[in-house]
Design a protein around this motif. Structure first.
Motif, PDB file in Angstrom:
ATOM      1  N   ALA A 118      19.594 -31.824 -17.517  1.00  0.00           N
ATOM      2  CA  ALA A 118      20.198 -31.516 -16.216  1.00  0.00           C
ATOM      3  C   ALA A 118      19.287 -30.610 -15.397  1.00  0.00           C
ATOM      4  O   ALA A 118      19.710 -29.601 -14.861  1.00  0.00           O
ATOM      5  CB  ALA A 118      21.554 -30.864 -16.411  1.00  0.00           C
ATOM      6  N   THR A 119      18.019 -30.984 -15.295  1.00  0.00           N
ATOM      7  CA  THR A 119      17.095 -30.171 -14.502  1.00  0.00           C
ATOM      8  C   THR A 119      17.310 -30.403 -13.010  1.00  0.00           C
ATOM      9  O   THR A 119      16.813 -29.658 -12.179  1.00  0.00           O
ATOM     10  CB  THR A 119      15.624 -30.504 -14.854  1.00  0.00           C
ATOM     11  N   ARG A 120      18.046 -31.463 -12.683  1.00  0.00           N
ATOM     12  CA  ARG A 120      18.367 -31.730 -11.277  1.00  0.00           C
ATOM     13  C   ARG A 120      19.765 -32.338 -11.209  1.00  0.00           C
ATOM     14  O   ARG A 120      19.926 -33.563 -11.274  1.00  0.00           O
ATOM     15  CB  ARG A 120      17.325 -32.677 -10.688  1.00  0.00           C
ATOM     16  N   VAL A 121      20.768 -31.479 -11.103  1.00  0.00           N
ATOM     17  CA  VAL A 121      22.155 -31.943 -10.972  1.00  0.00           C
ATOM     18  C   VAL A 121      22.367 -32.313  -9.505  1.00  0.00           C
ATOM     19  O   VAL A 121      22.013 -31.540  -8.608  1.00  0.00           O
ATOM     20  CB  VAL A 121      23.149 -30.833 -11.399  1.00  0.00           C
ATOM     21  N   MET A 122      22.915 -33.482  -9.265  1.00  0.00           N
ATOM     22  CA  MET A 122      23.031 -33.963  -7.897  1.00  0.00           C
ATOM     23  C   MET A 122      24.434 -33.707  -7.334  1.00  0.00           C
ATOM     24  O   MET A 122      25.394 -33.478  -8.086  1.00  0.00           O
ATOM     25  CB  MET A 122      22.698 -35.462  -7.833  1.00  0.00           C
ATOM     26  N   SER A 123      24.517 -33.793  -6.008  1.00  0.00           N
ATOM     27  CA  SER A 123      25.798 -33.633  -5.322  1.00  0.00           C
ATOM     28  C   SER A 123      26.784 -34.692  -5.814  1.00  0.00           C
ATOM     29  O   SER A 123      26.399 -35.833  -6.076  1.00  0.00           O
ATOM     30  CB  SER A 123      25.549 -33.807  -3.815  1.00  0.00           C
ATOM     31  N   LEU A 124      28.050 -34.312  -5.909  1.00  0.00           N
ATOM     32  CA  LEU A 124      29.072 -35.294  -6.342  1.00  0.00           C
ATOM     33  C   LEU A 124      29.376 -36.287  -5.225  1.00  0.00           C
ATOM     34  O   LEU A 124      29.999 -37.315  -5.465  1.00  0.00           O
ATOM     35  CB  LEU A 124      30.362 -34.567  -6.740  1.00  0.00           C
ATOM     36  N   ARG A 125      28.966 -35.964  -4.006  1.00  0.00           N
ATOM     37  CA  ARG A 125      29.255 -36.846  -2.863  1.00  0.00           C
ATOM     38  C   ARG A 125      28.076 -37.718  -2.475  1.00  0.00           C
ATOM     39  O   ARG A 125      28.233 -38.664  -1.719  1.00  0.00           O
ATOM     40  CB  ARG A 125      29.661 -36.000  -1.622  1.00  0.00           C
ATOM     41  N   ASP A 126      26.857 -37.344  -2.941  1.00  0.00           N
ATOM     42  CA  ASP A 126      25.662 -38.069  -2.517  1.00  0.00           C
ATOM     43  C   ASP A 126      24.594 -37.910  -3.607  1.00  0.00           C
ATOM     44  O   ASP A 126      24.015 -36.823  -3.758  1.00  0.00           O
ATOM     45  CB  ASP A 126      25.178 -37.480  -1.176  1.00  0.00           C
ATOM     46  N   SER A 165      24.316 -28.036  -4.465  1.00  0.00           N
ATOM     47  CA  SER A 165      23.844 -26.787  -3.877  1.00  0.00           C
ATOM     48  C   SER A 165      25.008 -25.871  -3.529  1.00  0.00           C
ATOM     49  O   SER A 165      26.050 -26.343  -3.072  1.00  0.00           O
ATOM     50  CB  SER A 165      23.099 -27.169  -2.592  1.00  0.00           C
ATOM     51  N   LYS A 166      24.788 -24.557  -3.698  1.00  0.00           N
ATOM     52  CA  LYS A 166      25.830 -23.579  -3.326  1.00  0.00           C
ATOM     53  C   LYS A 166      26.158 -23.663  -1.855  1.00  0.00           C
ATOM     54  O   LYS A 166      27.268 -23.396  -1.441  1.00  0.00           O
ATOM     55  CB  LYS A 166      25.323 -22.143  -3.501  1.00  0.00           C
ATOM     56  N   SER A 167      25.102 -23.924  -1.046  1.00  0.00           N
ATOM     57  CA  SER A 167      25.313 -23.818   0.395  1.00  0.00           C
ATOM     58  C   SER A 167      25.613 -25.167   1.056  1.00  0.00           C
ATOM     59  O   SER A 167      25.627 -25.238   2.281  1.00  0.00           O
ATOM     60  CB  SER A 167      24.090 -23.170   1.046  1.00  0.00           C
ATOM     61  N   ASP A 168      25.871 -26.206   0.267  1.00  0.00           N
ATOM     62  CA  ASP A 168      26.281 -27.482   0.880  1.00  0.00           C
ATOM     63  C   ASP A 168      27.616 -27.252   1.592  1.00  0.00           C
ATOM     64  O   ASP A 168      28.544 -26.663   1.021  1.00  0.00           O
ATOM     65  CB  ASP A 168      26.448 -28.541  -0.225  1.00  0.00           C
ATOM     66  N   PRO A 169      27.711 -27.688   2.873  1.00  0.00           N
ATOM     67  CA  PRO A 169      28.967 -27.430   3.595  1.00  0.00           C
ATOM     68  C   PRO A 169      30.196 -28.049   2.914  1.00  0.00           C
ATOM     69  O   PRO A 169      31.311 -27.551   3.102  1.00  0.00           O
ATOM     70  CB  PRO A 169      28.746 -28.083   4.969  1.00  0.00           C
ATOM     71  N   SER A 170      30.010 -29.091   2.128  1.00  0.00           N
ATOM     72  CA  SER A 170      31.178 -29.710   1.475  1.00  0.00           C
ATOM     73  C   SER A 170      31.429 -29.117   0.090  1.00  0.00           C
ATOM     74  O   SER A 170      30.602 -29.278  -0.824  1.00  0.00           O
ATOM     75  CB  SER A 170      30.958 -31.223   1.348  1.00  0.00           C
ATOM     76  N   ASP A 171      32.581 -28.476  -0.072  1.00  0.00           N
ATOM     77  CA  ASP A 171      32.922 -27.913  -1.387  1.00  0.00           C
ATOM     78  C   ASP A 171      33.128 -29.024  -2.428  1.00  0.00           C
ATOM     79  O   ASP A 171      32.952 -28.804  -3.622  1.00  0.00           O
ATOM     80  CB  ASP A 171      34.179 -27.039  -1.263  1.00  0.00           C
ATOM     81  N   MET A 172      33.492 -30.222  -1.952  1.00  0.00           N
ATOM     82  CA  MET A 172      33.710 -31.341  -2.880  1.00  0.00           C
ATOM     83  C   MET A 172      32.396 -31.860  -3.472  1.00  0.00           C
ATOM     84  O   MET A 172      32.403 -32.655  -4.398  1.00  0.00           O
ATOM     85  CB  MET A 172      34.415 -32.499  -2.153  1.00  0.00           C
ATOM     86  N   SER A 173      31.271 -31.398  -2.927  1.00  0.00           N
ATOM     87  CA  SER A 173      29.971 -31.883  -3.414  1.00  0.00           C
ATOM     88  C   SER A 173      29.565 -31.190  -4.713  1.00  0.00           C
ATOM     89  O   SER A 173      28.632 -31.609  -5.370  1.00  0.00           O
ATOM     90  CB  SER A 173      28.896 -31.615  -2.360  1.00  0.00           C
ATOM     91  N   ARG A 174      30.245 -30.080  -5.015  1.00  0.00           N
ATOM     92  CA  ARG A 174      29.789 -29.278  -6.160  1.00  0.00           C
ATOM     93  C   ARG A 174      30.963 -28.837  -7.016  1.00  0.00           C
ATOM     94  O   ARG A 174      32.109 -28.757  -6.542  1.00  0.00           O
ATOM     95  CB  ARG A 174      29.041 -28.036  -5.686  1.00  0.00           C
ATOM     96  N   ILE A 175      30.639 -28.488  -8.266  1.00  0.00           N
ATOM     97  CA  ILE A 175      31.618 -27.783  -9.098  1.00  0.00           C
ATOM     98  C   ILE A 175      31.181 -26.325  -9.112  1.00  0.00           C
ATOM     99  O   ILE A 175      30.032 -26.014  -9.448  1.00  0.00           O
ATOM    100  CB  ILE A 175      31.666 -28.391 -10.509  1.00  0.00           C
ATOM    101  N   ASN A 176      32.058 -25.459  -8.667  1.00  0.00           N
ATOM    102  CA  ASN A 176      31.779 -24.020  -8.700  1.00  0.00           C
ATOM    103  C   ASN A 176      32.189 -23.488 -10.064  1.00  0.00           C
ATOM    104  O   ASN A 176      33.183 -23.948 -10.633  1.00  0.00           O
ATOM    105  CB  ASN A 176      32.593 -23.290  -7.625  1.00  0.00           C
ATOM    106  N   MET A 177      31.461 -22.480 -10.531  1.00  0.00           N
ATOM    107  CA  MET A 177      31.789 -21.927 -11.848  1.00  0.00           C
ATOM    108  C   MET A 177      33.149 -21.233 -11.830  1.00  0.00           C
ATOM    109  O   MET A 177      33.709 -20.968 -12.886  1.00  0.00           O
ATOM    110  CB  MET A 177      30.698 -20.950 -12.300  1.00  0.00           C
ATOM    111  N   THR A 178      33.674 -20.955 -10.649  1.00  0.00           N
ATOM    112  CA  THR A 178      34.985 -20.305 -10.568  1.00  0.00           C
ATOM    113  C   THR A 178      36.119 -21.318 -10.303  1.00  0.00           C
ATOM    114  O   THR A 178      37.276 -20.914 -10.176  1.00  0.00           O
ATOM    115  CB  THR A 178      34.983 -19.260  -9.442  1.00  0.00           C
TER     116      THR A 178
END
Ligand code: AQP
Length: 340
Positions: A188-196, A202-215
């Protein structure tokens, strides 16, 4: 004879938002592994890098403490490793300035992260965003770090760090800075956005659905994975079958990294399954692995003073290593007063 350097690991993460699964799998999990090896380990909340793009001051404070909590909850032991906040060790910026004079405009102009982040808005981004890789080189070389575990996206910055070390050594006729090795390993050296599947998570992707946050809580994780973009095909039985399927490959990579398996091992188990069956398996695994970490982060965040103490103590320990290296750098460069 070439100088021998103490095996030492340095790496950092920006408190530019909440930690993502990409940061965890691409970086923090590797930090924990390297702590167990024969290395001195220094891990940094790089707040000075974070402010190269606008950060709300209250958010920056919260994100810095939460990042520190994330490191500890993931298994970084603040006794064994040195945990620091970049701005609390002023030697980073002092060496960063020296490296601003070593790095060439042409080198920085080629940095893809700068191009991506600046986009069409080049005239209006901060000078700091452009100079970022020179400060990153200082973060690493201030400790004569020999190894830097990072995700794939940081490879170019690590090459630049080596170029800066080599040019400094050459220009001043010394063998003072090591040529640091990047450590880019794992599934997992390059985990990709869940939307694209063509964009990194990325933390700063405007879409929260693009990522899993650790919280994220269990329901949110399950919802994000359920909605993750995929294709209509069933999963293949071998990695080669994922070649042109970026989104499918991403979910399988995440599964493999979370489960500590290779992609082929995972596909041997799930090959032939539809995503409707695989996604709940992935959600269950993600919740199992991440919820103890998020729970511990929440507990640590109830005691921000303790986190601040850990960072203050880490900074003292870090400065014991950094100060003599900066002093010697100043001497080499010819700064009056450096030897006193
Ligand atoms: N998607 C990712 N997959 C694997 N590794 C990743 N890293 C980041 N995203 C992924 C690794 O995490 C470490 C810290 O990165 P950073 O916070 O310094 O900056 P970044 O790479 O720019 O991370 P983000 O999440 O995308 O932050 P923003 O949105 O603020 O730019 C690095 O080792 C990185 O490789």
């Amino acid at each position: 004879m070439a100088t021998t350097f103490t095996p030492r690991v340095f790496s950092g993460i920006q408190p530019s938002g909440g930690l993502t699964l990409g940061n965890y799998l691409g970086a923090i999990k590797r930090f924990v592994d390297m702590q167990a090896d024969d290395f001195e380990t220094i891990y940094c909340m790089v707040d000075l890098h974070a402010i190269t793009v606008w950060q709300d001051p209250a958010d920056l404070q919260k994100n810095t403490r939460e990042l520190c909590a994330g490191f500890i909850a993931s298994g970084i032991d603040p006794e064994q490793s040195i945990l620091i906040n970049q701005s609390q060790v002023p030697e980073h910026t002092q060496l960063g300035w020296i490296f601003n004079t070593v790095a060439r405009m042409g080198w920085l102009n080629r940095m893809t992260q700068f191009k991506d982040k600046a986009g069409k808005n080049r005239e209006n981004v901060s000078v700091g965003l452009f100079a970022y890789p020179a400060l990153m080189a200082a973060d690493i070389l201030l400790y004569h770090a020999t190894h830097v575990p990072v995700g794939e996206d940081q490879k170019q910055h690590l090459e630049l760090t080596r170029d800066i070390a080599a040019k400094f050594n050459h220009d001043y006729g010394v063998d003072f800075f090591p040529l640091t090795e990047p450590v880019i390993e794992g599934t997992a050296t390059r985990v990709m956005s869940l939307r694209d599947g063509s964009k990194k998570m990325s933390k700063s992707d405007p879409s929260d659905m693009s990522r899993i946050n650790m919280t994220d809580d269990a329901d949110t994780i399950a919802q994000k994975i359920r909605k993750a973009r995929t294709d209509p095909e069933a999963l293949p039985s071998e990695a080669a079958g994922l070649a042109d399927r970026a989104e499918a490959r991403n979910l399988v990579n995440i599964y493999a990294a979370l489960d500590g398996k290779t992609v082929d091992q995972v596909l041997a188990e799930v090959g032939g399954k539809q995503f409707s069956e695989f996604k709940p398996m992935l959600s269950e695994l993600a919740v199992e692995k991440l919820s103890p970490i998020s729970g511990e982060m929440a507990r640590l965040m109830e005691h921000p003073d303790e986190i601040d103490k850990i960072l203050a103590r880490g900074s003292e320990r870090a400065r014991e290593i950094a100060a003599p290296i900066l002093k010697r750098t100043y001497e080499i460069v010819g700064m009056v007063g450096a030897s006193s």
